[in-house]
Design a protein around this motif. Sequence first.
Motif, PDB file in Angstrom:
ATOM      1  N   HIS A 272     -12.321  11.744  -1.215  1.00 39.82           N
ATOM      2  CA  HIS A 272     -11.324  12.859  -0.433  1.00 39.82           C
ATOM      3  C   HIS A 272     -10.779  12.566   0.705  1.00 39.82           C
ATOM      4  O   HIS A 272      -9.683  13.317   1.290  1.00 39.82           O
ATOM      5  CB  HIS A 272     -12.106  14.606  -0.642  1.00 39.82           C
ATOM      6  CG  HIS A 272     -12.204  14.938  -1.975  1.00 39.82           C
ATOM      7  ND1 HIS A 272     -11.328  15.603  -2.661  1.00 39.82           N
ATOM      8  CD2 HIS A 272     -13.292  15.032  -2.698  1.00 39.82           C
ATOM      9  CE1 HIS A 272     -11.870  15.892  -3.713  1.00 39.82           C
ATOM     10  NE2 HIS A 272     -12.947  15.835  -3.699  1.00 39.82           N
ATOM     11  N   GLU A 273     -11.389  11.690   1.636  1.00 39.04           N
ATOM     12  CA  GLU A 273     -10.764  11.250   2.714  1.00 39.04           C
ATOM     13  C   GLU A 273      -9.266  10.536   2.299  1.00 39.04           C
ATOM     14  O   GLU A 273      -8.493  10.476   3.382  1.00 39.04           O
ATOM     15  CB  GLU A 273     -11.435  10.126   3.273  1.00 39.04           C
ATOM     16  CG  GLU A 273     -12.868  10.617   4.065  1.00 39.04           C
ATOM     17  CD  GLU A 273     -13.926  10.638   2.933  1.00 39.04           C
ATOM     18  OE1 GLU A 273     -15.069  10.789   3.764  1.00 39.04           O
ATOM     19  OE2 GLU A 273     -13.726  10.300   1.898  1.00 39.04           O
ATOM     20  N   THR A 274      -9.086  10.297   1.123  1.00 38.09           N
ATOM     21  CA  THR A 274      -7.804   9.578   0.406  1.00 38.09           C
ATOM     22  C   THR A 274      -7.379  10.667  -0.532  1.00 38.09           C
ATOM     23  O   THR A 274      -6.231  11.503  -0.220  1.00 38.09           O
ATOM     24  CB  THR A 274      -7.941   8.172   0.048  1.00 38.09           C
ATOM     25  OG1 THR A 274      -8.493   7.381   1.119  1.00 38.09           O
ATOM     26  CG2 THR A 274      -6.507   7.675  -0.345  1.00 38.09           C
ATOM     27  N   GLU A 275      -7.873  10.527  -1.616  1.00 43.76           N
ATOM     28  CA  GLU A 275      -7.393  11.598  -2.727  1.00 43.76           C
ATOM     29  C   GLU A 275      -8.629  11.402  -3.636  1.00 43.76           C
ATOM     30  O   GLU A 275      -9.278  10.552  -3.708  1.00 43.76           O
ATOM     31  CB  GLU A 275      -6.231  10.771  -3.479  1.00 43.76           C
ATOM     32  CG  GLU A 275      -5.543  11.504  -4.614  1.00 43.76           C
ATOM     33  CD  GLU A 275      -4.659  10.935  -5.599  1.00 43.76           C
ATOM     34  OE1 GLU A 275      -3.677  11.568  -5.916  1.00 43.76           O
ATOM     35  OE2 GLU A 275      -4.897   9.835  -5.742  1.00 43.76           O
ATOM     36  N   ASN A 276      -8.757  12.601  -4.209  1.00 39.06           N
ATOM     37  CA  ASN A 276      -9.783  12.970  -5.398  1.00 39.06           C
ATOM     38  C   ASN A 276      -9.902  11.837  -6.639  1.00 39.06           C
ATOM     39  O   ASN A 276      -8.951  11.637  -7.102  1.00 39.06           O
ATOM     40  CB  ASN A 276      -9.510  14.526  -6.036  1.00 39.06           C
ATOM     41  CG  ASN A 276     -10.467  14.689  -7.060  1.00 39.06           C
ATOM     42  OD1 ASN A 276     -11.923  14.585  -6.666  1.00 39.06           O
ATOM     43  ND2 ASN A 276     -10.131  15.111  -8.154  1.00 39.06           N
ATOM     44  N   ASN A 277     -11.179  11.229  -6.614  1.00 36.78           N
ATOM     45  CA  ASN A 277     -11.424  10.685  -7.861  1.00 36.78           C
ATOM     46  C   ASN A 277     -10.447   9.245  -7.797  1.00 36.78           C
ATOM     47  O   ASN A 277     -10.313   8.771  -9.006  1.00 36.78           O
ATOM     48  CB  ASN A 277     -11.280  11.248  -9.136  1.00 36.78           C
ATOM     49  CG  ASN A 277     -12.313  12.172  -9.435  1.00 36.78           C
ATOM     50  OD1 ASN A 277     -13.359  12.173  -8.423  1.00 36.78           O
ATOM     51  ND2 ASN A 277     -12.294  12.981 -10.471  1.00 36.78           N
ATOM     52  N   TYR A 278     -10.003   8.624  -6.864  1.00 33.63           N
ATOM     53  CA  TYR A 278      -9.320   7.386  -7.001  1.00 33.63           C
ATOM     54  C   TYR A 278     -10.170   6.353  -7.202  1.00 33.63           C
ATOM     55  O   TYR A 278     -11.223   6.403  -6.880  1.00 33.63           O
ATOM     56  CB  TYR A 278      -8.261   7.258  -5.665  1.00 33.63           C
ATOM     57  CG  TYR A 278      -9.049   6.613  -4.530  1.00 33.63           C
ATOM     58  CD1 TYR A 278      -8.985   5.402  -4.145  1.00 33.63           C
ATOM     59  CD2 TYR A 278      -9.511   7.693  -3.643  1.00 33.63           C
ATOM     60  CE1 TYR A 278      -9.528   4.929  -3.129  1.00 33.63           C
ATOM     61  CE2 TYR A 278     -10.209   7.100  -2.583  1.00 33.63           C
ATOM     62  CZ  TYR A 278     -10.304   5.504  -2.237  1.00 33.63           C
ATOM     63  OH  TYR A 278     -10.744   5.137  -1.248  1.00 33.63           O
ATOM     64  N   ALA A 279      -9.655   5.375  -7.627  1.00 29.31           N
ATOM     65  CA  ALA A 279     -10.660   4.059  -7.775  1.00 29.31           C
ATOM     66  C   ALA A 279      -9.830   2.930  -7.479  1.00 29.31           C
ATOM     67  O   ALA A 279      -8.591   2.510  -8.450  1.00 29.31           O
ATOM     68  CB  ALA A 279     -10.876   4.230  -9.406  1.00 29.31           C
ATOM     69  N   PRO A 283      -4.517   5.758  -8.410  1.00 34.14           N
ATOM     70  CA  PRO A 283      -4.702   7.271  -7.978  1.00 34.14           C
ATOM     71  C   PRO A 283      -4.885   8.185  -9.425  1.00 34.14           C
ATOM     72  O   PRO A 283      -5.057   7.715 -10.451  1.00 34.14           O
ATOM     73  CB  PRO A 283      -3.044   7.479  -7.765  1.00 34.14           C
ATOM     74  CG  PRO A 283      -2.231   6.553  -8.483  1.00 34.14           C
ATOM     75  CD  PRO A 283      -2.975   5.334  -8.670  1.00 34.14           C
ATOM     76  N   GLU A 284      -5.463   9.427  -8.758  1.00 29.17           N
ATOM     77  CA  GLU A 284      -5.909  10.470  -9.706  1.00 29.17           C
ATOM     78  C   GLU A 284      -5.049  10.573 -10.998  1.00 29.17           C
ATOM     79  O   GLU A 284      -5.616  10.568 -11.790  1.00 29.17           O
ATOM     80  CB  GLU A 284      -6.178  11.579  -8.735  1.00 29.17           C
ATOM     81  CG  GLU A 284      -6.987  12.702  -9.959  1.00 29.17           C
ATOM     82  CD  GLU A 284      -7.202  14.057  -9.062  1.00 29.17           C
ATOM     83  OE1 GLU A 284      -7.884  14.726  -9.505  1.00 29.17           O
ATOM     84  OE2 GLU A 284      -6.402  14.202  -8.137  1.00 29.17           O
ATOM     85  N   ASP A 285      -3.650  10.692 -10.708  1.00 29.56           N
ATOM     86  CA  ASP A 285      -2.824  10.940 -11.657  1.00 29.56           C
ATOM     87  C   ASP A 285      -2.404   9.855 -12.540  1.00 29.56           C
ATOM     88  O   ASP A 285      -1.413   9.669 -13.498  1.00 29.56           O
ATOM     89  CB  ASP A 285      -1.688  11.704 -10.945  1.00 29.56           C
ATOM     90  CG  ASP A 285      -0.820  10.800 -10.106  1.00 29.56           C
ATOM     91  OD1 ASP A 285      -1.008   9.914  -9.806  1.00 29.56           O
ATOM     92  OD2 ASP A 285       0.213  11.286  -9.651  1.00 29.56           O
ATOM     93  N   GLY A 286      -2.875   8.598 -12.052  1.00 27.30           N
ATOM     94  CA  GLY A 286      -2.422   7.247 -12.875  1.00 27.30           C
ATOM     95  C   GLY A 286      -1.143   7.081 -12.431  1.00 27.30           C
ATOM     96  O   GLY A 286      -0.677   6.120 -13.288  1.00 27.30           O
ATOM     97  N   GLY A 287      -0.456   7.569 -11.475  1.00 24.39           N
ATOM     98  CA  GLY A 287       0.828   6.624 -11.058  1.00 24.39           C
ATOM     99  C   GLY A 287       0.806   5.502 -10.392  1.00 24.39           C
ATOM    100  O   GLY A 287       0.009   4.667 -10.638  1.00 24.39           O
ATOM    101  N   SER A 288       1.892   5.308  -9.729  1.00 27.15           N
ATOM    102  CA  SER A 288       2.223   3.875  -9.318  1.00 27.15           C
ATOM    103  C   SER A 288       1.291   3.383  -8.140  1.00 27.15           C
ATOM    104  O   SER A 288       0.926   3.984  -7.206  1.00 27.15           O
ATOM    105  CB  SER A 288       3.609   3.804  -8.575  1.00 27.15           C
ATOM    106  OG  SER A 288       3.659   2.720  -7.581  1.00 27.15           O
ATOM    107  N   SER A 289       0.590   2.187  -8.383  1.00 26.78           N
ATOM    108  CA  SER A 289      -0.307   1.681  -7.512  1.00 26.78           C
ATOM    109  C   SER A 289       0.560   1.268  -6.180  1.00 26.78           C
ATOM    110  O   SER A 289      -0.246   1.542  -5.015  1.00 26.78           O
ATOM    111  CB  SER A 289      -0.968   0.218  -8.153  1.00 26.78           C
ATOM    112  OG  SER A 289      -1.881   0.704  -9.078  1.00 26.78           O
TER     113      SER A 289
END
Length: 548
Positions: A272-279, A283-289
Motif C-alpha cells: 500500500h505504500e505504492t498500490e494494493n497487491n502490485y507485483a 499494477p493491481e489492474d494489470g495495466g501498463s507496466s
Amino acid sequence: MPRPQPTQQDQDSQQEIRRAAAALGRRRLLTVTGAAAVLAFTTDLPGSAQAAEADARTAVRADPFTLGVASGDPQPGSVVLWTRLAPEPYEPGGGLPKARIPVRWELAHDRRFRRVVRRGTALAHPELNHAVHVEAEGLGADRVYYYRFRAGKWLSPVGRTRTAPAPGADIGELRLAAVSCQAYHHGYFTAHRHLAEEDVDLVFHLGDYLYEYAVDAHGGARGYTDRELPSRFDRETVSLEEYRLRYALYKSDPDLQAAHAAHPFLVTWDDHETENNYADDVPEDGGSSEDFLVRRAAAYRAYWENLPLRRPQRPRGPDMRLYRRLRFGRLAQFDILDTRQYRSDQAYGDGWHHPGPESTDPARTMVGAAQERWLLDGWRSSDTVWNLVPQQVTFSERRSNSTSAYKVSMDAWDGAPASRDRLLAGAEAAGVENLMVLTGDVHKGYAYDIKRDFGDQDSRTVGTEIVATSVTSGMDGEDRPSNWETYLAANPHMKFYNGHRGYVTVRLDKRQARADFRTVAVVTEPGAPVRTAASFATRVGEQGLHEV
C-alpha cells in the motif's frame, strides 16, 4: 464521487516523473549511470544544488517540526536521524520556499543535552521536500542517545535512539517490537502510543506504513467533528506530491510521532505504500507496466524521503534496494526482506484460489533470484544464536478449510510455495537452528510452527513465524474472527489466531524467544488500554511454539 482535478503542481510533478521514467526505461532494462540518473529520480544532490541556501531565521516563520523526529537502521557506531521541515504539513511543499535550509542537529548522552557527543549541520533540500537524513557516525556501540534538531529559532522534540552492539558482543538479551498496517482512515494509532511506552531496543515496521486510498474530510473511521482535512486527501495517491502529502498526514499523528521518538525503527514496505497487491512492475489492474513504474518511482522516492533510511536505500528511478542485513552482537542477525519489488505476478489473480500448476510452478519467486541468493549466503555465514527474517506477507501455509478443496492466498508465500521451499532447504543446508520469521500484512495476529513440509504435519519444525496484527487496518476487529475454529482445525501448525489491533513484542535471549501479542479492543475511538492477548515461547535448539 469524481476524482478531484489535479493541480498545476500535481501535473508538473507527474510530467517530471514521466520524463525521467521515459529516459530510464523499464526497470528490468535499467542501467543508471552518470547523466542517466535524472534529477527527478535521484537523491544524489551535488554540492552546487539548484536551489540557493536560505537563512533559516527568515525562511522558517512557524514551527517546522510538525512531523516529529525519527531514528533508524542502528549500527554499532552509527544511527540514522530523521526529520522533515513542514510548517504547513498539509500544503504542497510544506509551506517552505524552494531553497536549501540549514538544520542543526545534536546527539547527547542525556535528555537535557548537557553531555553532547556529536553535532553538525545538514541541509534540508527542496528537491527532497525538505527531509533531513543524518547518518551520525563515531558513536559508541550498544548505547542509548538523545537527539534533536534546530531550524532558525525552532527546536524539535527530543528523540531517543540506540546503537547496535558490536558484531562480536556477547549480549544477554534483545527486546524488539513489530508493527504493520496503519490505515489512517480506519482509526486512531492508539497502539503506537502504547508502543512508545514499551521497553524495547528497536521496532520493526513490516509494511503498509500508509495507504494509497482516499481519506475524507472527517478522517474516515476517526470521525473528526472538530476539524476537517483538506480535500486534497480525498483521492488516491498517484503523483509524487500526493504521496508526500499522504506521509505528512500520517506523520502528523501524535501517537505515531511518539513511537518514532521513543525507539529506532527498521522499516520495510508492503504494497500500500505504492498500490494494493502490485507485483514487481505489474499494477493491481494489470495495466501498463511503463505507466505503473512512473507511479512506483514516485512512491519509492516519497518512502525514502519520509523514513529513517541510509544512503544505500536511496531510490534510483523506480528501483530501491530495501532488503538489507543488520546484526546485534552474537545474539541475532536480521535479514530484512522485500517481497514486492521482485516477485512473480500473483497466480490466478490476487485473491484466494486452489493450488494449481500456475501457483506451484518451480520458477515462481517471492523475492527474486538476487535477493534469494543474498539471503542464503547470509545464512551460510551467520554465527548468531537467532536468525530473524522481518518481511511482509504470511510465510507459513494457511489453508482456508480442512477439505481437499481448500484455498490459499495467492498474494502470500502460499502463492509461490517453490520459493518458500528453496528458502527452507537453504536454511537447513546452512545449519540455521533458530529461525524466526516476523510478518505483517493480514490484519490478524498469528503464531505458527514452520514445518519443513506443510503437507506432512509430522515433518520437522524448522522455525517459527510471528505475525503482527494491524495498528488500525480492518478497524476494531475481534478476539475470535468468524473463521477462528475453521482456521485452527485446517492448520495444526497455527498455534494462535486473534483479530484485534495492536503489535507484538519479542524478547530474545540465549535460551528462548518469547512473543507477547499486545492488543487494543477499539481503534475507532482514541485511548483504548492495551493488554496481552497471549504469549508464546520457542526454545533455542528446540524449535516449536508453546504458550506461556
